[in-house]
Enzyme design. Structure first.
Site, PDB file in Angstrom:
ATOM      1  N   GLY A   3      -2.852  -1.896  -3.724  1.00 19.76           N
ATOM      2  CA  GLY A   3      -2.323  -2.984  -2.921  1.00 19.76           C
ATOM      3  C   GLY A   3      -2.118  -4.237  -3.748  1.00 19.76           C
ATOM      4  O   GLY A   3      -1.572  -4.202  -4.856  1.00 19.76           O
ATOM      5  N   GLY A  35      -2.940  -4.478  -7.556  1.00 28.45           N
ATOM      6  CA  GLY A  35      -2.146  -3.821  -8.583  1.00 28.45           C
ATOM      7  C   GLY A  35      -2.302  -2.326  -8.595  1.00 28.45           C
ATOM      8  O   GLY A  35      -2.283  -1.665  -7.553  1.00 28.45           O
ATOM      9  N   GLY A  47       4.039   1.553  -1.815  1.00 24.95           N
ATOM     10  CA  GLY A  47       3.517   2.603  -2.682  1.00 24.95           C
ATOM     11  C   GLY A  47       4.604   3.558  -3.141  1.00 24.95           C
ATOM     12  O   GLY A  47       4.599   4.013  -4.297  1.00 24.95           O
ATOM     13  N   ASP A  48       5.543   3.860  -2.254  1.00 27.50           N
ATOM     14  CA  ASP A  48       6.668   4.724  -2.620  1.00 27.50           C
ATOM     15  C   ASP A  48       7.518   4.070  -3.698  1.00 27.50           C
ATOM     16  O   ASP A  48       7.968   4.729  -4.648  1.00 27.50           O
ATOM     17  CB  ASP A  48       7.540   5.013  -1.395  1.00 27.50           C
ATOM     18  CG  ASP A  48       6.744   5.562  -0.226  1.00 27.50           C
ATOM     19  OD1 ASP A  48       5.716   6.221  -0.460  1.00 27.50           O
ATOM     20  OD2 ASP A  48       7.156   5.322   0.922  1.00 27.50           O
TER      21      ASP A  48
END
Length: 312
Positions: free
Chosen positions: A228, A231, A257-258
Site C-alpha cells: 500500500g 511501497g 496492485g494490478d
C-alpha cells in the site's frame, strides 16, 4: 507479448461520494463510472496504455453486457464462450480516498468451459514472455486451477514456455506455491501472511523481505510484495529490494496492485534490473491510486519524483 488470464472478470462500478460514507443513510453520489474489471484485465489495460503488446484472456458470454464495456475500454482480448454472465463489483470512495468494496462471487463455470479456457491460455502463450494468472476463482473452480494451467503451458511449450506470474490469494495462491513453482507471485502483506501463516510484525518492509526469503527460490522464483502506501518489496534469488512511493493524493486504491504488477512486467520485459523493475512497479501503483475508479494509468500519469531503492 504478455498474456493475462482473468477467470472471474467483473463489471466494476465506482461511486464517488462528496463526503465520508454514512452507513444506513441516504447519500447522493458526486460521480460514477463503469469499467471492465478483473485483475488480469486491469493489468492488460495498463500494459496496452504503455504501448506494450498485451492480450487479456477471459470467459465471456455472447449476450453479456460486460462485452460492451470491454470493447469501450479497447482492451486487447481473447474471449472464451461461456453461458454465465460476469459478476459486478461496487466500489465506493470518498474525498479522503477511503475505499469500500462489495464483490460478488461470479457464475460457476462448467468443466467444459474451464477446459476451453485452459486451452485458450495454452494457445495464447505461444511466443509470450509472460503469462499472468490473476484474481479470484469463481465458485466451483478447484483451488489448484492456476497450478494446472501453469503445468499445461509448460508441458505444451517446454523450454520455450513463458514465465508464469500469479496474483491471487487464499487457497488458489497456496496451491500454486505448493505445486507449480511460479516465476513471480504478487501478494500484498495480508495475502503473504495468510499464505505463510506468519505475522508481519515490527517493521513491515523488513518482515515482508524476511518472509519472502523463506519462499524464494525454493517455492517461487521471485516475489513482489505490495504494501500500500508503504511501497513494495521485491525478493529474488539474488537479494531483496524495497522502495516507497512519492507523496500521492489517493483517489481510489482499486487496481493499484494490478498496476504495480503491470509496471514490474513492463520494466522486466524491457530488460531492466530488479531495482528498476521495483521502481516501475511503485510508479504505476502510485499513479493508479491517484486516479478514479479502476482507470489505467498512462505514461503521462506516472509520478516523476526520484524513488530510492534500498537493498535489504
Amino acid at each position: 507479448m504478455i498474456v493475462t488470464v482473468t477467470v472471474n472478470p467483473s463489471l466494476d462500478r465506482t461511486i464517488v461520494l462528496g463526503g465520508p460514507l454514512q452507513p444506513g443513510a441516504v447519500q447522493a453520489a458526486a460521480s460514477t463510472r463503469e469499467d471492465a474489471g478483473g485483475k488480469g484485465i486491469n493489468v492488460a489495460r495498463v500494459l496496452d496504455a504503455a504501448g506494450a503488446d498485451a492480450l487479456a484472456v477471459l470467459p465471456l458470454a455472447a449476450d453479456d453486457p460486460f462485452a460492451v464495456v470491454l470493447r469501450a475500454g479497447a482492451v486487447p482480448a481473447c474471449t472464451v464462450p461461456v453461458d454465465g454472465h460476469c459478476r459486478a463489483n461496487v466500489t465506493i470512495t470518498d474525498p479522503a480516498g477511503v475505499t469500500t468494496k462489495l464483490n460478488l462471487p461470479g457464475a460457476t463455470p462448467t468443466v467444459d468451459e474451464l477446459a476451453g479456457l485452459e486451452e485458450a491460455v495454452v494457445a495464447a502463450a505461444e511466443g509470450a514472455r509472460w503469462v499472468v494468472l490473476a484474481g479470484s476463482l469463481p465458485p466451483g473452480v478447484p483451488d489448484d486451477f492456476y497450478a494446472h494451467v501453469i503445468d499445461a503451458v509448460r508441458t505444451r511449450w517446454g523450454a520455450a514456455a513463458p514465465r508464469m506470474a500469479v496474483d491471487a490469494s487464499g487457497p488458489a495462491l497456496a496451491a500454486v506455491v505448493e505445486h507449480a513453482h511460479p516465476d513471480l507471485i504478487k501478494p500484498n502483506d495480508d495475502e503473504l501472511a495468510e499464505l505463510t501463516g506468519q505475522v508481519l510484525d515490527g517493521d513491515l518492509t523488513e518482515a515482508a523481505a524476511r518472509i519472502g526469503r523463506a519462499l524464494v527460490p525454493n517455492k517461487v522464483a521471485s516475489a513482489l510484495v505490495t504494501l500500500g502506501g508503504r511501497g513494495a518489496v521485491l525478493v529474488t534469488a539474488d537479494g531483496a529490494y524495497a522502495a516507497v512511493p512519492p507523496p500521492t493524493r489517493v483517489r481510489s486504491t482499486v487496481g493499484a496492485g494490478d498496476s504495480s504488477l503491470a509496471g514490474f512486467l513492463l520494466a522486466e520485459s524491457r530488460g531492466a534490473d530488479p531495482a528498476a523493475c521495483l521502481v516501475s512497479a511503485i510508479r504505476h501503483g502510485a499513479a493508479a491510486a491517484s486516479l478514479p475508479g479502476t482507470m489505467a494509468p498512462r505514461p503521462g500519469d506516472l509520478p516523476t519524483a526520484d524513488i530510492p531503492v534500498a537493498h535489504l
